[in-house]
Structure formats: structure tokens, C-alpha cells
Write a protein that holds these residues in place. Structure first.
Motif, mmCIF file in Angstrom:
data_model
loop_
_atom_site.group_PDB
_atom_site.id
_atom_site.type_symbol
_atom_site.label_atom_id
_atom_site.label_comp_id
_atom_site.label_asym_id
_atom_site.label_seq_id
_atom_site.Cartn_x
_atom_site.Cartn_y
_atom_site.Cartn_z
ATOM 1 N N VAL A 141 38.146 30.144 45.723
ATOM 2 C CA VAL A 141 39.057 29.579 46.709
ATOM 3 C C VAL A 141 38.265 29.192 47.951
ATOM 4 O O VAL A 141 37.449 29.968 48.438
ATOM 5 N N PRO A 142 38.446 27.979 48.501
ATOM 6 C CA PRO A 142 37.724 27.591 49.711
ATOM 7 C C PRO A 142 37.980 28.578 50.833
ATOM 8 O O PRO A 142 39.077 29.112 50.973
ATOM 9 N N VAL A 143 36.947 28.824 51.670
ATOM 10 C CA VAL A 143 37.075 29.845 52.700
ATOM 11 C C VAL A 143 38.038 29.432 53.807
ATOM 12 O O VAL A 143 38.390 30.252 54.642
ATOM 13 N N ASP A 144 38.489 28.162 53.846
ATOM 14 C CA ASP A 144 39.441 27.777 54.879
ATOM 15 C C ASP A 144 40.854 28.210 54.518
ATOM 16 O O ASP A 144 41.773 28.079 55.333
ATOM 17 N N VAL A 164 44.662 35.614 49.097
ATOM 18 C CA VAL A 164 44.033 34.305 48.972
ATOM 19 C C VAL A 164 42.715 34.317 49.749
ATOM 20 O O VAL A 164 42.697 34.601 50.942
ATOM 21 N N GLY A 165 41.632 34.023 49.069
ATOM 22 C CA GLY A 165 40.316 34.099 49.685
ATOM 23 C C GLY A 165 39.622 35.421 49.482
ATOM 24 O O GLY A 165 38.435 35.560 49.784
ATOM 25 N N ASN A 166 40.370 36.434 48.975
ATOM 26 C CA ASN A 166 39.800 37.761 48.680
ATOM 27 C C ASN A 166 39.048 38.353 49.872
ATOM 28 O O ASN A 166 38.010 38.991 49.716
ATOM 29 N N ALA A 167 39.581 38.155 51.059
ATOM 30 C CA ALA A 167 38.917 38.665 52.258
ATOM 31 C C ALA A 167 39.434 40.039 52.670
ATOM 32 O O ALA A 167 38.805 40.718 53.485
ATOM 33 N N TYR A 168 40.601 40.461 52.132
ATOM 34 C CA TYR A 168 41.131 41.784 52.453
ATOM 35 C C TYR A 168 40.618 42.797 51.436
ATOM 36 O O TYR A 168 40.668 42.572 50.223
ATOM 37 N N HIS A 169 40.114 43.941 51.938
ATOM 38 C CA HIS A 169 39.520 44.983 51.096
ATOM 39 C C HIS A 169 40.384 46.242 51.176
ATOM 40 O O HIS A 169 40.331 46.983 52.171
ATOM 41 N N PRO A 170 41.215 46.497 50.149
ATOM 42 C CA PRO A 170 42.178 47.600 50.227
ATOM 43 C C PRO A 170 41.534 48.978 50.318
ATOM 44 O O PRO A 170 42.139 49.889 50.873
ATOM 45 N N GLY A 224 41.019 49.059 53.932
ATOM 46 C CA GLY A 224 42.132 48.663 54.775
ATOM 47 C C GLY A 224 41.726 47.612 55.787
ATOM 48 O O GLY A 224 42.314 47.515 56.868
ATOM 49 N N THR A 225 40.733 46.799 55.420
ATOM 50 C CA THR A 225 40.107 45.896 56.386
ATOM 51 C C THR A 225 40.028 44.472 55.856
ATOM 52 O O THR A 225 39.664 44.252 54.698
ATOM 53 N N LEU A 226 40.340 43.506 56.731
ATOM 54 C CA LEU A 226 40.038 42.104 56.456
ATOM 55 C C LEU A 226 38.659 41.815 57.035
ATOM 56 O O LEU A 226 38.403 42.110 58.207
ATOM 57 N N ILE A 227 37.775 41.251 56.229
ATOM 58 C CA ILE A 227 36.480 40.778 56.712
ATOM 59 C C ILE A 227 36.563 39.257 56.745
ATOM 60 O O ILE A 227 36.614 38.611 55.693
ATOM 61 N N ALA A 228 36.600 38.684 57.930
ATOM 62 C CA ALA A 228 36.889 37.258 58.083
ATOM 63 C C ALA A 228 35.797 36.404 57.440
ATOM 64 O O ALA A 228 34.635 36.489 57.840
ATOM 65 N N PRO A 229 36.156 35.575 56.454
ATOM 66 C CA PRO A 229 35.159 34.708 55.822
ATOM 67 C C PRO A 229 34.881 33.447 56.633
ATOM 68 O O PRO A 229 33.952 32.707 56.330
ATOM 69 N N LYS A 230 35.695 33.216 57.663
ATOM 70 C CA LYS A 230 35.587 31.985 58.450
ATOM 71 C C LYS A 230 36.098 32.239 59.861
ATOM 72 O O LYS A 230 37.084 32.948 60.050
ATOM 73 N N SER A 231 35.413 31.678 60.850
ATOM 74 C CA SER A 231 35.905 31.767 62.220
ATOM 75 C C SER A 231 37.142 30.893 62.378
ATOM 76 O O SER A 231 37.237 29.822 61.769
ATOM 77 N N GLY A 232 38.088 31.347 63.188
ATOM 78 C CA GLY A 232 39.285 30.551 63.396
ATOM 79 C C GLY A 232 40.375 31.337 64.089
ATOM 80 O O GLY A 232 40.190 32.486 64.499
ATOM 81 N N LEU A 233 41.524 30.697 64.213
ATOM 82 C CA LEU A 233 42.702 31.314 64.817
ATOM 83 C C LEU A 233 43.545 31.931 63.710
ATOM 84 O O LEU A 233 43.954 31.242 62.766
ATOM 85 N N TYR A 234 43.810 33.241 63.811
ATOM 86 C CA TYR A 234 44.518 33.990 62.777
ATOM 87 C C TYR A 234 45.819 34.569 63.330
ATOM 88 O O TYR A 234 45.940 34.862 64.522
#
Length: 254
Positions: A119-122, A152-158, A161-171
Motif C-alpha cells: 500500500v502506498p505510504v500516503d 491501511v499502510g500497516n503502520a500501527y503495531h498492536p 500500541g503505537t503508530l510509527i508514522a511512515p510519512k510526514s503529514g497532518l494526521y
């Protein structure tokens, strides 16, 4: 003439995937070391969790190694017609050793669950909830929302309990905490160890209910985003069952 097995596009692709996984493993290992140096997060790395994560990762690596062996065996028996205008040049011993070293994946017991993705990191969005009540009576305890519904993007690690941001941006991030009886908590949304917002609820023995909060915040690539208890207000369990879930969600806006 039989083509050198290490020149096969299939095998090269498989070895390339192994090499990419090795880089991800080393990067995640570096992140583990960094997070363990944070005293408020160190309590979350239990021995049981690490053994489970290591087993899952070792199974993934073993599967990839088996796939490479299958490709090697298949290519060995396949014959090609001689080509008059070109002669395949065998790899040198040094080149063979280099290829072999790429298959020797670095293993470490305390390893995060790696989730490869196409999945694209955006495109980043996740939603997870607690599968059951969790104790949270100590300061700065990370609440690991372990049941993942959307990632989506598999950035959350259960496990963390942490999201590791794959891309800089407004969340956008939102979380819900359910409490009852004499339990009370202030929970914090933390970005890269900085408190962005806090949510307090104290039923005082009169209410069984939930409270929620949302934030819109800029997150840099590689930042950790999580929910934890505050330094001062934390008593009893955080509740979660089919009658009311405690949850954590987020997605990238732009």
C-alpha cells in the motif's frame, strides 16, 4: 548450456526481498533500543510478548528461505538452448559469497512484528480496540489496543500500541476510554514523547460509560504516536467488552 542459477530473475527478486526485510529488521531493532531507553515505555516490553514476536518473525524468515530453496531447485533442472552470440559468465567465489550472505538474515529475540505492505505510504489509516479489560494503575503505561480492525499502510503495531508514522503529514487521532465504579484515569495522546492532548474521566462510583477525544496534529516520518496513562491520575482497569469498547484510531489527512 545451463544458466547460472544465481542469474535467475526469480531468485534475484527473492534475494532482494530478503535483503529488504533484513534492512527493515535492523531499523526496527534500532527503534526497539531507542524505545527501551525511555523509562515510561520500558514496562511494556514483557518477556512473553518478545518471545511471541520473535517466533512470528522467525516463521516469516523461515518461509522466505524455503521459497529461495524452491527457486534454486527449480532453476537447477531447467535447461536453456545454447546462445551463440552470448555466453553466460559464471559468478566468482566472492560474488557467490556475497549472494549467500544476503540470505543469512539477522535474527534477534526481541523484535517487532514486521508487516510488509504494497500500500502506498500516503494512505495511512488504522482502528484498534482492547480485546478485554487491561490494568492501568501505573504512571505512563502505554495502552496497547490489541485487536486491529483496520490497518491501511500497516503502520500501527498492536504489540506496542503505537503508530510509527511512515510519512510526514497532518494526521487525525481519536481515542475512547471506558470506565466504571471507582476507576479513574487521565489518558494522554503522545507524539514522539510529547503530550499533545489529555482526556480525564472519573465515574466516582456512579457511572459506567465512555469518553472520547480527538486531535489534529502534524507528525513527522518515524514519529511514535500512542495512548498512555498520565503521571498522576490513574486507578484501576480500563474497561473493554462487547457492551463498550476502549479504542484508538487515526488517519492521515494530507
Amino acid at each position: 548450456m545451463t544458466e547460472n542459477i544465481y542469474g535467475s530473475p526469480d531468485l534475484k527478486n527473492a534475494i532482494q526481498k530478503i535483503d529488504e526485510l533484513q534492512k527493515i529488521v535492523l531499523a526496527q531493532d534500532k527503534r526497539i533500543s531507542m524505545l527501551e531507553r525511555r523509562p515510561e515505555e520500558s514496562d511494556e516490553r514483557t518477556e512473553i510478548d518478545f518471545r511471541k514476536i520473535a517466533k512470528e518473525q522467525n516463521d516469516r524468515i523461515a518461509h522466505l528461505e524455503d521459497r529461495i530453496q524452491e527457486l534454486e531447485n527449480a532453476i537447477k533442472v531447467e535447461k536453456y538452448a545454447p546462445i551463440e552470440t552470448y555466453e553466460y559468465k559464471p559468478y566468482s567465489d566472492a560474488e557467490r559469497n556475497a549472494i549467500q550472505s544476503n540470505k543469512n538474515i539477522y535474527r534477534k529475540e526481541r523484535l517487532l512484528s514486521i508487516q510488509p505492505t504494497t500500500v502506498p505510504v500516503d494512505k495511512v489509516a488504522f482502528y484498534a480496540y482492547l480485546s478485554s479489560n487491561v490494568p492501568a494503575s501505573d504512571a505512563h503505561r502505554i495502552i496497547a489496543f490489541d485487536t486491529v480492525i483496520t490497518n491501511v499502510g500497516n503502520a500501527y503495531h498492536p504489540h506496542m500500541g503505537t503508530l510509527i508514522a511512515p510519512k510526514s503529514g497532518l494526521y487525525v487521532f481519536t481515542w475512547t476510554i471506558r470506565l466504571a465504579g471507582h476507576r479513574y484515569h487521565t489518558t494522554e495522546l503522545v507524539v514522539n514523547n510529547k503530550i499533545v492532548n489529555a482526556l480525564h474521566f472519573s465515574p466516582n462510583g456512579q457511572i459506567d460509560g465512555s469518553v472520547s477525544s480527538s486531535v489534529v496534529v502534524h507528525v513527522d516520518q518515524g514519529d511514535d504516536v500512542l495512548i498512555r496513562t498520565s503521571a498522576n491520575y490513574h486507578n484501576g482497569e480500563v474497561l473493554s467488552d462487547p457492551n463498550g469498547r476502549s479504542s484508538f484510531a487515526g488517519w492521515i489527512l494530507m
